[in-house]
Write a protein that holds these residues in place. Sequence first.
Motif, PDB file in Angstrom:
ATOM      1  N   LYS A 173       0.811  -1.220   0.000  1.00 51.87           N
ATOM      2  CA  LYS A 173       0.000   0.000   0.000  1.00 51.87           C
ATOM      3  C   LYS A 173       0.847   1.275   0.000  1.00 51.87           C
ATOM      4  CE  LYS A 173      -4.041  -2.158   0.580  1.00 51.87           C
ATOM      5  NZ  LYS A 173      -5.140  -2.089  -0.412  1.00 51.87           N
TER       6      LYS A 173
ATOM      7  N   ALA B 116      -4.222   1.088  -5.279  1.00 54.41           N
ATOM      8  CA  ALA B 116      -4.058   0.419  -3.980  1.00 54.41           C
ATOM      9  C   ALA B 116      -5.374   0.315  -3.224  1.00 54.41           C
ATOM     10  CB  ALA B 116      -3.033   1.177  -3.131  1.00 54.41           C
ATOM     11  N   ASN B 117      -6.329   1.168  -3.562  1.00 56.87           N
ATOM     12  CA  ASN B 117      -7.622   1.172  -2.861  1.00 56.87           C
ATOM     13  C   ASN B 117      -8.746   0.572  -3.701  1.00 56.87           C
ATOM     14  OD1 ASN B 117      -7.603   2.776  -0.072  1.00 56.87           O
ATOM     15  ND2 ASN B 117      -6.085   3.707  -1.431  1.00 56.87           N
TER      16      ASN B 117
END
Length: 410
Positions: free
Chosen positions: A136, A190-191
């Motif tokens: 992340k 990443a989300n």
Amino acid sequence: RTTITTIMRLNTSSLSTLVLLAITGLATISTTSAASSSQFAVPRRAFVSKIDTKEKVVPSSSQASLELNTSSTSLVTNTRGGSDTDAATTMAKETGLPPAAKLLIGAGGIYGAFLYYGSLQEDVFRYTAADGTQFKQAWLLQVLEALANVLVGFVGMQLTGATKNIPQMAFAISGASQVSAKACTSLALANGLSFPVATLAKSGKMAPVMLGSLILGGATYSLREYLQVALIIGGTAVVSMGKKKGGGSTSSLMGVAYIILSLVLDGVTAGFQKRLKAETQKIGVKPKPYDFMFWTNLYMCLTAIVISGALGEVGTGLAYCTSNPEILEKIVKFAICSAVGQSFIFYTIANFDPLILSTVTTTRKIFSVLLSIFLKGHTLSLTGWGGIAMACSGILSEMAAKMSGKAKPH
């Protein structure tokens, strides 16, 4: 999966070839720079280019840029008439290889480096360790990518000659803005935002630029330009909603928020780059391509170091990479592809009209989306494919407008 593994192995084995070609390109650019007084621009990191004394704004590839940085990372190429193409072709003939061979090297290098760049970026954020954790640390990724570009930029700057009296503050602001936009793109991935959606959305970066120009600058745009933006944004939304169940991760609200923020920062970056252009003209400085690459990426790297350090990503990110060497290998290749890709962009700019570069980078985005869909397990419904067609038609329409000389600088 066997197909994916085979392609990745081929890409890995060809990465060294791309690096060698990029080094050759550095030497060629050095020769071209010494033989010509024209000032060329850097991508997308977009910078000012002068060919036949006509100012042009050249788009980034970063990119990646992605890029995803590409790119450095990427403003729109503005062309008028055909004399520039003639001059560029003449220049290509004067520097050894025939124009067709140079185009094959430049375009092939851009495609090879940035298609692999996009694939690696997606792999980094889809990677899941044995304990179920994922990478992340988007800001740490920007540190490593910018650092690779700094090293290549430094070598190129030594070969072509460094420009003195560079306006450091203007470069610092531009670099901080660009790395923030790139980091937001990585944070979107990443989300949970899928790579195809993120790439198509970033192709609509002219939307915030147009909005800012309408509100602050009183600019006017044609109906065609509004339709181009609407097709790209609308197509991206349809693709986001058109994924079949079980066809991969869905686009989270946080991912959507980050990609919107990235687009806004793209618009802000465009304004800072115009200010950088005005500042260099004011003091009579004409930075060379690798001046732009070195100084912009240096400040991008410094900004990313400060933010990643403040967020605690340096320690956690390096620990994660140490525990999972597979992802460390992907990150290193990702950074190398970014730097090599930019070198091929400079090679293409130095030998051909910027429209050639714009065509290559625009079509590369479309191929990146299609490769991701076919090779990474994304499954689209008929509606989703309709969205792909919408967005791609908007992108190609923008490219056609540039080729016809009707596009305005945004």
